[in-house]
Design an enzyme around this catalytic site. Structure first.
Site, PDB file in Angstrom:
ATOM      1  N   GLU A 172       0.815  -1.228   0.000  1.00 28.94           N
ATOM      2  CA  GLU A 172       0.000   0.000   0.000  1.00 28.94           C
ATOM      3  C   GLU A 172       0.846   1.274   0.000  1.00 28.94           C
ATOM      4  O   GLU A 172       0.620   2.178   0.809  1.00 28.94           O
ATOM      5  CB  GLU A 172      -0.957  -0.023   1.200  1.00 28.94           C
ATOM      6  CG  GLU A 172      -1.845  -1.264   1.201  1.00 28.94           C
ATOM      7  CD  GLU A 172      -2.671  -1.438   2.479  1.00 28.94           C
ATOM      8  OE1 GLU A 172      -2.607  -0.585   3.365  1.00 28.94           O
ATOM      9  OE2 GLU A 172      -3.381  -2.459   2.578  1.00 28.94           O
ATOM     10  N   ASN A 215       1.901  -5.077  -3.147  1.00 23.53           N
ATOM     11  CA  ASN A 215       0.545  -5.518  -2.820  1.00 23.53           C
ATOM     12  C   ASN A 215      -0.291  -4.289  -2.441  1.00 23.53           C
ATOM     13  O   ASN A 215       0.178  -3.414  -1.718  1.00 23.53           O
ATOM     14  CB  ASN A 215       0.651  -6.483  -1.617  1.00 23.53           C
ATOM     15  CG  ASN A 215      -0.666  -7.084  -1.184  1.00 23.53           C
ATOM     16  OD1 ASN A 215      -1.355  -7.712  -1.979  1.00 23.53           O
ATOM     17  ND2 ASN A 215      -1.028  -6.907   0.091  1.00 23.53           N
ATOM     18  N   HIS A 251     -10.438  -6.649  -1.794  1.00 22.97           N
ATOM     19  CA  HIS A 251     -11.484  -6.344  -0.806  1.00 22.97           C
ATOM     20  C   HIS A 251     -12.618  -5.630  -1.550  1.00 22.97           C
ATOM     21  O   HIS A 251     -12.540  -4.428  -1.814  1.00 22.97           O
ATOM     22  CB  HIS A 251     -10.949  -5.417   0.298  1.00 22.97           C
ATOM     23  CG  HIS A 251      -9.899  -6.047   1.152  1.00 22.97           C
ATOM     24  ND1 HIS A 251     -10.175  -7.065   2.042  1.00 22.97           N
ATOM     25  CD2 HIS A 251      -8.566  -5.806   1.267  1.00 22.97           C
ATOM     26  CE1 HIS A 251      -9.057  -7.421   2.663  1.00 22.97           C
ATOM     27  NE2 HIS A 251      -8.076  -6.678   2.210  1.00 22.97           N
ATOM     28  N   GLU A 280      -6.203 -10.921  -0.780  1.00 24.03           N
ATOM     29  CA  GLU A 280      -6.976 -10.635   0.450  1.00 24.03           C
ATOM     30  C   GLU A 280      -8.476 -10.567   0.151  1.00 24.03           C
ATOM     31  O   GLU A 280      -9.174  -9.669   0.636  1.00 24.03           O
ATOM     32  CB  GLU A 280      -6.506  -9.314   1.073  1.00 24.03           C
ATOM     33  CG  GLU A 280      -5.028  -9.271   1.394  1.00 24.03           C
ATOM     34  CD  GLU A 280      -4.584  -7.981   2.072  1.00 24.03           C
ATOM     35  OE1 GLU A 280      -5.443  -7.221   2.563  1.00 24.03           O
ATOM     36  OE2 GLU A 280      -3.373  -7.732   2.103  1.00 24.03           O
ATOM     37  N   ASP A 282     -12.306 -10.566  -0.001  1.00 27.08           N
ATOM     38  CA  ASP A 282     -13.589 -10.715   0.696  1.00 27.08           C
ATOM     39  C   ASP A 282     -14.598  -9.802   0.016  1.00 27.08           C
ATOM     40  O   ASP A 282     -14.217  -8.905  -0.738  1.00 27.08           O
ATOM     41  CB  ASP A 282     -13.506 -10.489   2.223  1.00 27.08           C
ATOM     42  CG  ASP A 282     -12.781  -9.229   2.645  1.00 27.08           C
ATOM     43  OD1 ASP A 282     -12.727  -8.273   1.851  1.00 27.08           O
ATOM     44  OD2 ASP A 282     -12.287  -9.198   3.789  1.00 27.08           O
TER      45      ASP A 282
HETATM   46  O1  G3I Z   1      -3.083   0.259  17.149  1.00 26.15           O
HETATM   47  C1  G3I Z   1      -4.367   0.411  17.773  1.00 26.15           C
HETATM   48  C2  G3I Z   1      -4.212   0.572  19.253  1.00 26.15           C
HETATM   49  O2  G3I Z   1      -3.503   1.739  19.529  1.00 26.15           O
HETATM   50  C3  G3I Z   1      -5.600   0.579  19.903  1.00 26.15           C
HETATM   51  O3  G3I Z   1      -5.477   0.634  21.279  1.00 26.15           O
HETATM   52  C4  G3I Z   1      -6.388  -0.653  19.510  1.00 26.15           C
HETATM   53  C5  G3I Z   1      -7.803  -0.684  20.097  1.00 26.15           C
HETATM   54  O4  G3I Z   1      -8.796  -0.512  19.128  1.00 26.15           O
HETATM   55  O5  G3I Z   1      -6.468  -0.712  18.107  1.00 26.15           O
HETATM   56  C6  G3I Z   1      -5.197  -0.807  17.473  1.00 26.15           C
HETATM   57  O6  G3I Z   1      -5.369  -0.880  16.094  1.00 26.15           O
HETATM   58  C7  G3I Z   1      -5.798  -2.130  15.568  1.00 26.15           C
HETATM   59  C8  G3I Z   1      -4.812  -2.571  14.509  1.00 26.15           C
HETATM   60  O7  G3I Z   1      -5.270  -3.718  13.848  1.00 26.15           O
HETATM   61  C9  G3I Z   1      -3.431  -2.817  15.067  1.00 26.15           C
HETATM   62  O8  G3I Z   1      -3.364  -3.984  15.812  1.00 26.15           O
HETATM   63  C10 G3I Z   1      -7.172  -1.947  14.955  1.00 26.15           C
HETATM   64  O9  G3I Z   1      -8.128  -1.632  15.946  1.00 26.15           O
HETATM   65  C11 G3I Z   1      -7.559  -3.195  14.227  1.00 26.15           C
HETATM   66  O10 G3I Z   1      -8.804  -3.010  13.656  1.00 26.15           O
HETATM   67  C12 G3I Z   1      -6.484  -3.529  13.188  1.00 26.15           C
HETATM   68  O11 G3I Z   1      -6.892  -4.612  12.384  1.00 26.15           O
HETATM   69  C13 G3I Z   1      -6.091  -5.140  11.308  1.00 26.15           C
HETATM   70  C14 G3I Z   1      -5.902  -4.165  10.126  1.00 26.15           C
HETATM   71  O12 G3I Z   1      -5.288  -4.856   9.042  1.00 26.15           O
HETATM   72  C15 G3I Z   1      -5.045  -2.969  10.427  1.00 26.15           C
HETATM   73  O13 G3I Z   1      -4.889  -2.216   9.250  1.00 26.15           O
HETATM   74  C16 G3I Z   1      -6.896  -6.338  10.840  1.00 26.15           C
HETATM   75  O14 G3I Z   1      -6.907  -7.309  11.873  1.00 26.15           O
HETATM   76  C17 G3I Z   1      -6.320  -6.944   9.569  1.00 26.15           C
HETATM   77  O15 G3I Z   1      -7.244  -7.882   9.049  1.00 26.15           O
HETATM   78  C18 G3I Z   1      -6.117  -5.872   8.513  1.00 26.15           C
HETATM   79  O16 G3I Z   1      -5.534  -6.448   7.359  1.00 26.15           O
HETATM   80  C19 G3I Z   1      -5.265  -5.542   6.271  1.00 26.15           C
HETATM   81  C20 G3I Z   1      -4.018  -6.050   5.554  1.00 26.15           C
HETATM   82  O17 G3I Z   1      -2.954  -6.243   6.441  1.00 26.15           O
HETATM   83  C21 G3I Z   1      -3.627  -5.107   4.421  1.00 26.15           C
HETATM   84  N1  G3I Z   1      -4.740  -4.875   3.517  1.00 26.15           N
HETATM   85  C22 G3I Z   1      -6.007  -4.453   4.149  1.00 26.15           C
HETATM   86  C23 G3I Z   1      -6.414  -5.453   5.246  1.00 26.15           C
HETATM   87  C24 G3I Z   1      -7.741  -5.096   5.841  1.00 26.15           C
HETATM   88  O18 G3I Z   1      -7.681  -3.869   6.525  1.00 26.15           O
END
Ligand code: G3I
Length: 367
Positions: A172, A215, A251, A280, A282
């Site tokens: 990205e 990607n 997505h 990825e 969905d």
């Molecule tokens: O970093 C914050 C933290 O400070 C906070 O306290 C906490 C509480 O809500 O959230 C944390 O962020 C989380 C983040 O992961 C980091 O762990 C988000 O809430 C959470 O929603 C996030 O989810 C992941 C996301 O990538 C982050 O961008 C998903 O599990 C994961 O499925 C998703 O995957 C991405 C691919 O890597 C790249 N392409 C898009 C795809 C879907 O977004």
């Protein structure tokens, strides 16, 4: 222990740890699995899933899916010939402190993949998101920052050398308008665009066998963002940088039309001599009150899944098709998009939606 019980115990242990399939893309030899996605897939074509864990899962009211949900693991091993750590190889997980790596979850996934004769897609090395605070907020000189990235890539890619089929080296890096992310991507902001080529070179040195990818999302179609990738990759390859692939995440949403030029877009990247992949997938939808998709939504969702898979199967260099999770209860979608969901191919009890059947019959049609 009595001999009979010992035999039973050994039998159970072997049953639980025995590989579920005999070749990377073929089905398990044992009965009962001949109707899986990996069994239906043509030889050499990898059908994959993200491995649920980290990220949004940590804020949900269930334990870590990959390590705790045994039926989930069984389906993951039986259905797929490729796995992608959803969060577990991202910087904030694998490199939580400057001088400390945490390989536990990533190692477990790579081990699971080996036991189940699956390949692994590594995700990801250079990204603007999910970086640890020590990195984003640290005050490093340019030389230090460069050394940090080089050391990370050498360490992580080197650790799994020979066991990762494809690496999302750069994830990205462009905005939707096709501009490089020069503000929110710490690497590009601080070190300039040249760091992208360096990341590919370091990854290649650390694992010459891994195929190295760009990607992104919203690059299914020919548009400003995919054009930017096309131009960049062409230049990098002309300069001898080891870029091997371009992958679209996939997505999609039923609220938007299907990207009908996906196949021709993949083909133009194939024309650069690249591997391609869909990484990825969905298909989310806006849910009616009660949260249950309508029959029409499920049909349309199946159609989107099928058309994405068909586009990939129609491109000779597209040999890897990965869904971003296979069961709704672990999907990232409802956590990110209020009122939307049902984006995966299975209901919460792992029974199949029409989208699953569409994938399987499409794969079987190409065997
Ligand atoms: O970093 C914050 C933290 O400070 C906070 O306290 C906490 C509480 O809500 O959230 C944390 O962020 C989380 C983040 O992961 C980091 O762990 C988000 O809430 C959470 O929603 C996030 O989810 C992941 C996301 O990538 C982050 O961008 C998903 O599990 C994961 O499925 C998703 O995957 C991405 C691919 O890597 C790249 N392409 C898009 C795809 C879907 O977004």
């Amino acid at each position: 222990m009595k001999p009979a019980r010992l035999i039973m115990t050994l039998f159970t242990a072997v049953t639980l740890s025995v590989p579920l399939a005999s070749t990377a893309s073929a089905a398990p030899e044992t009965g009962g699995h001949h109707d899986t996605l990996r069994w239906a897939a043509p030889r050499g074509f990898h059908i994959g899933s993200a491995v649920a864990g980290g990220g949004h899962h940590e804020t949900q009211p269930y334990p870590d899916p990959f390590t705790s949900d045994r039926p989930y693991r069984q389906v993951l091993g039986a259905e797929f010939s490729s796995v992608s750590p959803e969060n577990q190889m991202k910087w904030e997980y694998i490199h939580p402190e400057r001088d400390r790596y945490n390989f536990g979850m990533a190692d477990a996934i790579v081990r699971f993949a080996k036991q189940n004769r699956q390949v692994v897609r590594g995700h990801t090395l250079l990204w603007h998101s999910q970086n640890p605070e020590w990195l984003e907020k640290g005050e490093f000189t340019k030389d230090e920052l460069r050394a940090i990235l080089r050391e990370h890539i050498r360490t992580v890619v080197g650790r799994y050398a020979g066991r990762i089929q494809q690496w999302d080296v750069a994830n990205e890096i462009f905005t939707d308008s096709g501009a490089l992310r020069t503000t929110d991507n710490v690497w590009i902001r601080e070190l300039g665009p040249g760091i992208i080529a360096d990341a590919f070179r370091w990854a290649h040195q650390a694992d010459p066998r891994a195929k190295l990818f760009f990607n992104d999302y919203n690059v299914e179609s020919v548009n400003a963002k995919s054009d930017a990738y096309y131009a960049l990759i062409k230049d990098l390859r002309a300069a001898g940088v080891p870029v091997h692939g371009f992958s679209v995440q996939g997505h999609l949403s039923l609220d938007y039309g299907f990207p009908g030029d996906l196949e021709s877009n993949l083909k133009r990247f194939a024309g650069l001599g690249l591997q391609t992949a869909i990484t990825e997938v969905d298909v989310r939808m806006t849910l009616q009150a009660g949260g249950v998709p309508t029959e029409a939504q499920l049909r349309q969702q199946a159609d989107y899944y099928q058309r994405m898979l068909t586009a990939c199967l129609n491109v000779s260099t597209c040999c890897s098709f990965t869904i971003w999770g296979f069961v709704d209860k672990y999907s990232w979608v409802p956590v990110f998009f209020q009122g939307q969901g049902a984006a995966t191919v299975m209901w919460n009890d792992f029974t199949h939606k029409p989208a699953y059947d569409a994938l399987r019959s499409t794969l079987a049609g190409r065997r």
